[in-house]
Design a protein around this motif. Structure first.
Motif, PDB file in Angstrom:
ATOM      1  N   SER A  85       0.825  -1.038   0.084  1.00 55.17           N
ATOM      2  CA  SER A  85      -0.180   0.090   0.123  1.00 55.17           C
ATOM      3  C   SER A  85       1.034   1.267  -0.153  1.00 55.17           C
ATOM      4  CB  SER A  85      -0.979  -0.059   1.271  1.00 55.17           C
ATOM      5  OG  SER A  85      -0.011   0.262   2.381  1.00 55.17           O
ATOM      6  N   THR A  86       0.289   2.309  -0.245  1.00 48.40           N
ATOM      7  CA  THR A  86       1.051   3.597  -0.065  1.00 48.40           C
ATOM      8  C   THR A  86       1.709   3.765   1.367  1.00 48.40           C
ATOM      9  OG1 THR A  86      -0.402   4.644  -1.577  1.00 48.40           O
ATOM     10  CG2 THR A  86       0.809   6.023  -0.163  1.00 48.40           C
ATOM     11  N   GLN A  87       0.968   3.422   2.293  1.00 52.37           N
ATOM     12  CA  GLN A  87       1.606   3.339   3.664  1.00 52.37           C
ATOM     13  C   GLN A  87       2.662   2.441   3.938  1.00 52.37           C
ATOM     14  OE1 GLN A  87      -1.034   3.159   7.050  1.00 52.37           O
ATOM     15  NE2 GLN A  87       0.501   2.807   8.451  1.00 52.37           N
ATOM     16  N   SER A  88       2.393   1.040   3.363  1.00 49.95           N
ATOM     17  CA  SER A  88       3.556   0.087   3.586  1.00 49.95           C
ATOM     18  C   SER A  88       4.903   0.572   2.921  1.00 49.95           C
ATOM     19  CB  SER A  88       3.228  -1.055   3.236  1.00 49.95           C
ATOM     20  OG  SER A  88       3.124  -1.443   1.825  1.00 49.95           O
ATOM     21  N   ILE A  89       4.786   1.291   1.683  1.00 47.11           N
ATOM     22  CA  ILE A  89       5.798   1.577   0.879  1.00 47.11           C
ATOM     23  C   ILE A  89       6.651   2.814   1.552  1.00 47.11           C
ATOM     24  CG2 ILE A  89       6.334   2.723  -1.420  1.00 47.11           C
ATOM     25  CD1 ILE A  89       4.103   0.635  -2.771  1.00 47.11           C
ATOM     26  N   GLY A  90       5.734   3.990   1.856  1.00 48.29           N
ATOM     27  CA  GLY A  90       6.171   4.885   2.476  1.00 48.29           C
ATOM     28  C   GLY A  90       7.092   4.608   3.625  1.00 48.29           C
ATOM     29  N   GLU A  91       6.342   3.799   4.612  1.00 45.83           N
ATOM     30  CA  GLU A  91       7.081   3.505   5.741  1.00 45.83           C
ATOM     31  C   GLU A  91       8.488   2.518   5.501  1.00 45.83           C
ATOM     32  OE1 GLU A  91       3.979   1.454   8.061  1.00 45.83           O
ATOM     33  OE2 GLU A  91       3.421   3.258   8.543  1.00 45.83           O
ATOM     34  N   TRP A  92       8.336   2.010   4.604  1.00 44.80           N
ATOM     35  CA  TRP A  92       9.529   1.071   4.058  1.00 44.80           C
ATOM     36  C   TRP A  92      10.815   2.131   3.584  1.00 44.80           C
ATOM     37  CZ3 TRP A  92      12.011   0.975  -0.841  1.00 44.80           C
ATOM     38  CH2 TRP A  92      12.857   0.060  -0.758  1.00 44.80           C
ATOM     39  N   ALA A  93      10.187   2.940   2.818  1.00 45.57           N
ATOM     40  CA  ALA A  93      11.336   3.857   2.074  1.00 45.57           C
ATOM     41  C   ALA A  93      11.913   4.628   3.514  1.00 45.57           C
ATOM     42  CB  ALA A  93      10.598   4.785   1.052  1.00 45.57           C
ATOM     43  N   SER A  94      10.979   5.170   4.040  1.00 46.97           N
ATOM     44  CA  SER A  94      11.695   6.068   5.257  1.00 46.97           C
ATOM     45  C   SER A  94      12.456   5.166   6.263  1.00 46.97           C
ATOM     46  CB  SER A  94      10.394   6.713   6.048  1.00 46.97           C
ATOM     47  OG  SER A  94       9.597   7.556   5.504  1.00 46.97           O
ATOM     48  N   ALA A  95      12.297   3.953   6.766  1.00 47.77           N
ATOM     49  CA  ALA A  95      12.902   3.355   7.433  1.00 47.77           C
ATOM     50  C   ALA A  95      14.278   2.736   6.590  1.00 47.77           C
ATOM     51  CB  ALA A  95      12.234   1.780   7.695  1.00 47.77           C
ATOM     52  N   THR A  96      14.277   2.529   5.414  1.00 45.14           N
ATOM     53  CA  THR A  96      15.513   2.122   4.526  1.00 45.14           C
ATOM     54  C   THR A  96      16.275   3.191   4.238  1.00 45.14           C
ATOM     55  OG1 THR A  96      13.945   0.317   3.593  1.00 45.14           O
ATOM     56  CG2 THR A  96      15.971   0.719   2.751  1.00 45.14           C
ATOM     57  N   PHE A  97      15.701   4.451   3.823  1.00 46.65           N
ATOM     58  CA  PHE A  97      16.580   5.601   3.247  1.00 46.65           C
ATOM     59  C   PHE A  97      16.756   6.842   4.001  1.00 46.65           C
ATOM     60  CE2 PHE A  97      14.705   3.168  -0.514  1.00 46.65           C
ATOM     61  CZ  PHE A  97      15.864   2.601  -0.810  1.00 46.65           C
ATOM     62  N   GLY A  98      15.663   6.994   4.921  1.00 50.57           N
ATOM     63  CA  GLY A  98      15.520   8.262   5.773  1.00 50.57           C
ATOM     64  C   GLY A  98      14.763   9.126   5.200  1.00 50.57           C
ATOM     65  N   ASP A  99      14.653  10.352   5.554  1.00 52.80           N
ATOM     66  CA  ASP A  99      13.849  11.417   5.431  1.00 52.80           C
ATOM     67  C   ASP A  99      14.429  11.929   3.695  1.00 52.80           C
ATOM     68  OD1 ASP A  99      12.133  13.512   5.015  1.00 52.80           O
ATOM     69  OD2 ASP A  99      13.582  15.139   5.680  1.00 52.80           O
ATOM     70  N   ALA A 100      13.390  11.816   2.729  1.00 52.35           N
ATOM     71  CA  ALA A 100      13.688  12.043   1.542  1.00 52.35           C
ATOM     72  C   ALA A 100      13.980  13.650   1.183  1.00 52.35           C
ATOM     73  CB  ALA A 100      12.217  11.756   0.619  1.00 52.35           C
ATOM     74  N   GLY A 101      13.743  14.500   2.093  1.00 55.50           N
ATOM     75  CA  GLY A 101      14.351  15.775   1.998  1.00 55.50           C
ATOM     76  C   GLY A 101      13.518  16.691   1.255  1.00 55.50           C
ATOM     77  N   SER A 102      12.963  16.432   0.105  1.00 53.29           N
ATOM     78  CA  SER A 102      11.883  17.340  -0.345  1.00 53.29           C
ATOM     79  C   SER A 102      11.311  16.587  -1.606  1.00 53.29           C
ATOM     80  CB  SER A 102      12.607  18.471  -1.155  1.00 53.29           C
ATOM     81  OG  SER A 102      13.426  18.208  -2.148  1.00 53.29           O
ATOM     82  N   ASP A 103       9.867  17.194  -1.654  1.00 56.77           N
ATOM     83  CA  ASP A 103       8.914  16.720  -2.830  1.00 56.77           C
ATOM     84  C   ASP A 103       9.960  16.485  -4.220  1.00 56.77           C
ATOM     85  OD1 ASP A 103       7.071  16.131  -1.111  1.00 56.77           O
ATOM     86  OD2 ASP A 103       5.742  17.874  -1.482  1.00 56.77           O
ATOM     87  N   ALA A 104      10.536  17.765  -4.277  1.00 59.44           N
ATOM     88  CA  ALA A 104      11.386  17.795  -5.667  1.00 59.44           C
ATOM     89  C   ALA A 104      12.373  16.713  -5.746  1.00 59.44           C
ATOM     90  CB  ALA A 104      12.120  19.399  -5.581  1.00 59.44           C
ATOM     91  N   ARG A 105      12.874  16.258  -4.688  1.00 62.13           N
ATOM     92  CA  ARG A 105      14.043  15.278  -4.697  1.00 62.13           C
ATOM     93  C   ARG A 105      13.287  13.914  -5.102  1.00 62.13           C
ATOM     94  NH1 ARG A 105      16.970  12.458  -6.678  1.00 62.13           N
ATOM     95  NH2 ARG A 105      18.489  11.127  -5.524  1.00 62.13           N
ATOM     96  N   VAL A 106      11.966  13.779  -4.529  1.00 59.08           N
ATOM     97  CA  VAL A 106      11.327  12.437  -4.540  1.00 59.08           C
ATOM     98  C   VAL A 106      10.936  12.382  -6.150  1.00 59.08           C
ATOM     99  CG1 VAL A 106       9.552  11.140  -3.895  1.00 59.08           C
ATOM    100  CG2 VAL A 106      10.628  12.246  -2.280  1.00 59.08           C
TER     101      VAL A 106
END
Length: 154
Positions: free
Chosen positions: A4-25
């Motif tokens: 889900s959006t949530q499971s992917i978002g939580e995995w990405a945050s745990a794996t890579f940390g804060d994305a910094g900005s929407d522009a970077r994503v």
């Protein structure tokens, strides 16, 4: 488990940390889109193409998650809008939605009218790039289209 959006978002945050900005994503999604385009033109099996498409969707899910949205819900909403639109086919199996002239004119007027450049100056060449990803020639055409739509002399 279905992702889900949530499971992917939580995995990405745990794996890579804060994305910094929407522009970077968004830039990261663009990198993955480039890989998808390479896969689409490489002649490799379709499975490779679909894996690259999944990478793009994963990054877009992260973008939605970090902004508090569910990507799949947003897709549902957008498809409802798309189904209600009138479409012009381009002959390649794709198309573009037909825009309401009055709303397009309003948007174009807002963009072009706010530029502090003199498109009437013949000393500025048509290929001069103005700071809105438009060339001077495109700007002149846009201003002429606005004038024509308003019934004014170009």
């Amino acid at each position: 488990m279905r992702e889900s959006t949530q499971s992917i978002g939580e995995w990405a945050s745990a794996t890579f940390g804060d994305a910094g900005s929407d522009a970077r994503v968004a830039a990261r999604a663009n990198e993955e889109m480039s890989e998808l385009l390479r896969a689409a033109t490489s002649g490799r099996p379709a499975e490779h193409l679909v894996v690259e498409a999944a990478d793009v969707v994963i990054i877009l899910a992260r973008l939605a998650y970090r902004n508090g949205f569910d990507l799949w819900e947003e897709v549902e909403k957008k498809m409802a809008i798309n189904r209600a639109r009138v479409w012009k086919q381009d002959g390649t199996g794709h198309g573009y939605h037909v825009r309401d002239k009055s709303s397009s004119l309003t948007v174009l007027t807002e963009i072009v009218g706010s530029l502090n450049v003199c498109s009437d100056n013949p000393n500025v060449p048509d290929d001069f790039l103005v700071p809105v990803d438009m060339t001077m020639g495109e700007l002149r055409k846009a201003r002429a289209a606005i004038a024509q739509a308003k019934g004014e002399a170009a």
